[in-house]
Design a protein around this motif. Structure first.
Motif, short mmCIF file in Angstrom:
data_model
loop_
_atom_site.label_atom_id
_atom_site.label_comp_id
_atom_site.label_asym_id
_atom_site.label_seq_id
_atom_site.Cartn_x
_atom_site.Cartn_y
_atom_site.Cartn_z
N GLU A 137 0.83 -1.21 0.00
CA GLU A 137 0.00 0.00 0.00
C GLU A 137 0.86 1.25 0.00
OE1 GLU A 137 -3.35 -0.08 2.90
OE2 GLU A 137 -2.57 -2.07 3.38
N TYR A 138 2.01 1.17 0.68
CA TYR A 138 2.90 2.32 0.82
C TYR A 138 4.32 1.88 0.42
CZ TYR A 138 -1.05 3.82 3.68
OH TYR A 138 -2.32 4.13 4.13
N PRO A 139 4.65 1.99 -0.86
CA PRO A 139 5.93 1.48 -1.38
C PRO A 139 7.16 2.05 -0.67
CG PRO A 139 4.45 2.00 -3.19
CD PRO A 139 3.79 2.51 -1.95
N PHE A 140 7.06 3.26 -0.11
CA PHE A 140 8.25 3.83 0.53
C PHE A 140 8.64 3.07 1.79
CE2 PHE A 140 4.96 5.88 3.09
CZ PHE A 140 5.55 6.08 4.32
N LEU A 141 7.72 2.23 2.33
CA LEU A 141 8.03 1.44 3.52
C LEU A 141 8.85 0.20 3.21
CD1 LEU A 141 4.56 1.56 5.37
CD2 LEU A 141 6.59 2.94 5.84
N ALA A 198 13.59 -0.25 -0.69
CA ALA A 198 13.40 0.99 -1.47
C ALA A 198 14.34 2.09 -0.99
CB ALA A 198 11.95 1.45 -1.35
N ASP A 199 14.92 1.93 0.19
CA ASP A 199 15.85 2.94 0.76
C ASP A 199 15.22 4.32 0.85
OD1 ASP A 199 17.94 1.13 1.13
OD2 ASP A 199 18.67 1.42 -0.92
N GLN A 200 13.93 4.37 1.16
CA GLN A 200 13.24 5.66 1.30
C GLN A 200 12.83 5.94 2.74
OE1 GLN A 200 10.18 5.05 -1.87
NE2 GLN A 200 11.04 6.93 -2.74
N PHE A 201 12.76 4.89 3.55
CA PHE A 201 12.41 5.06 4.97
C PHE A 201 13.16 4.02 5.80
CE2 PHE A 201 10.02 3.51 8.63
CZ PHE A 201 9.89 4.68 9.36
N ASP A 202 13.60 4.46 6.97
CA ASP A 202 14.25 3.50 7.88
C ASP A 202 14.19 4.06 9.29
OD1 ASP A 202 15.57 1.19 8.64
OD2 ASP A 202 17.54 2.13 8.51
N PHE A 214 14.93 7.91 9.25
CA PHE A 214 15.36 8.44 7.96
C PHE A 214 14.17 8.41 7.02
CE2 PHE A 214 16.34 7.20 3.58
CZ PHE A 214 16.99 8.35 3.15
N LEU A 215 13.91 9.53 6.32
CA LEU A 215 12.83 9.58 5.34
C LEU A 215 13.32 10.37 4.13
CD1 LEU A 215 9.81 8.91 4.75
CD2 LEU A 215 9.28 11.23 5.55
N ASP A 216 13.13 9.77 2.97
CA ASP A 216 13.53 10.44 1.73
C ASP A 216 12.75 11.75 1.57
OD1 ASP A 216 13.45 11.07 -1.24
OD2 ASP A 216 14.80 9.35 -1.24
N ASP A 217 13.43 12.79 1.13
CA ASP A 217 12.80 14.11 0.98
C ASP A 217 11.64 14.11 -0.01
OD1 ASP A 217 14.57 15.19 2.79
OD2 ASP A 217 15.98 15.90 1.25
N GLU A 218 11.62 13.13 -0.90
CA GLU A 218 10.56 13.10 -1.92
C GLU A 218 9.24 12.57 -1.37
OE1 GLU A 218 11.94 10.91 -5.28
OE2 GLU A 218 13.54 12.33 -5.78
#
Length: 381
Positions: free
Chosen positions: A294-298, A302-306, A313-317
């Motif tokens: 549902e939430y690909p950034f998780l 994907a190295d967008q959230f950790d 850490f959260l990707d600025d995008e």
């Protein structure tokens, strides 16, 4: 002087690398509310900041000397911090809590050493309520260890400060006050009652923040530019509005991440303390994977959230709206997994529950202020 400082935002910053005027200007831009502690050789001082503005300060120079309080302290502390190397600590408070802390600086003791063995605390509070008392009550164990501070305004109990075993300071909402009072009555204690001679209003002790002159200069420049080219005003205003909106959203996102980071740290410590290190993180990572469709950034790959070692850490995008919804569902799922694995242990202690509830309300307020209309709440049952 002892007073609530709030939750740590920055700790052990050196004045050799972090200028105090620059730090205060940054807090001003972010609309910060809290305390900046300045530790210098032989001197300790505190700036009190509300809505980004320095509203008061206090300087302590020794047990034999009375502290300097107010606007004079603001100016003197700025000078002292520039003359010698020291350490800076920044603590976050809610705006109304800054007012309460300032009220402790100007107060007089009206009752000292009252014992719950002879004075019913609950009835005494009712007496103060009838007198429309504004001030605070310091409560101690019979061995003179501070339990907490109750703040009153016009006879109403409005806030509770508790010093934890670790030495951290925590404010709790009104809902936690009855339980706290009952605990004090049950275990017995001593209390002192103070009457505030100041209402702690930011306007009462407003002091100029470094950089105000620069703001005035920029305002004059803007007015001069406007008079030279009225035709450009709509485009300039539109461009400025877009930049300001982007900046506000960025600030909201940073603040939301910091508050959510507090929640993760507190929950992780609670879970790992009754189980073993890494259990919370394991359950959380599992929830992230389950919600990643549902939430690909998780998605961990994907190295967008950790989250790890107490930091997010959260990707600025990633938009704040997507983060708020995804993290709420993931955290709910994490708690669900842990409740199944540890059904008896996952009952949150009242103090932690009140602390988390207060933190979540602060988080949701920030999210709502960013313009997001609907965010699934994070629930603890």
């Amino acid at each position: 002087m002892i007073f609530p400082k709030g939750e740590i935002v920055h700790q052990n910053l050196s004045t050799e690398y972090t200028g105090v005027p620059e730090l205060l200007s940054t807090l001003n831009a972010n609309g910060f509310a809290g305390i900046v502690e300045v530790e210098l050789p032989g001197t300790k001082g505190f700036f009190f900041v509300n809505a980004g503005e320095v509203v008061s300060a206090v300087i302590e120079e020794g047990e034999d000397q009375a502290p300097l309080i107010g606007q004079d302290a603001v100016q003197n502390l700025l000078v002292l911090s520039g003359e010698s190397a020291g350490i800076l600590n920044v603590y976050r408070l809610a705006p109304h809590q800054v007012g309460f802390v300032i009220s402790t600086l100007k107060s007089e003791m009206v009752f000292k050493g009252l014992s719950t063995d002879f004075v019913r605390l609950d009835r005494f509070i009712q007496k103060l309520a009838g007198e429309k008392h504004t001030g605070f009550i310091d409560l101690f164990t019979k061995k003179n260890k501070l339990l907490g501070t109750l703040f009153m305004r016009d006879g109403e109990l409005e806030d509770l400060y508790v010093a934890t075993e670790s030495g951290d300071s925590s404010f709790f909402e009104r809902q936690a006050i009855p339980t706290f009072v009952e605990d004090v009555i049950r275990q017995g204690g001593i209390f002192n009652v103070y009457k505030s001679t100041s209402n702690g209003s930011p306007k009462e002790e407003a002091a100029a923040l470094p950089g105000e002159g620069l703001k005035a200069e920029k305002t004059q420049e803007a007015e001069a530019d406007a008079s030279q080219g009225d035709d450009d005003i709509p485009q300039q205003e539109e461009s400025l509005a877009v930049e300001q909106a982007a900046e506000r959203n960025g600030n909201f996102q940073k603040e939301a991440l910091m508050i959510m980071q507090e929640v993760f740290v507190k929950l992780e410590k609670f879970v790992d303390d009754f189980s073993q290190e890494g259990i919370f993180l394991r359950a959380f990572k599992r929830a992230l994977i389950e919600k990643s469709d549902e939430y690909p950034f998780l998605d961990p790959f994907a190295d967008q959230f950790d989250y790890g070692e107490g930091r997010i850490f959260l990707d600025d995008e990633i938009e704040l709206e997507e983060f708020a919804a995804g993290i709420a569902e993931s955290l709910n799922l994490t708690i669900s997994h842990l409740k199944k694995e540890f059904p008896k242990n996952m009952i949150l202690p009242p103090k932690l529950k009140a602390d988390l509830d207060s933190t979540f309300r602060r988080y949701q307020d920030v999210v709502k202020q960013s313009g997001i209309q609907s965010v699934p709440p994070v629930l603890f049952k």
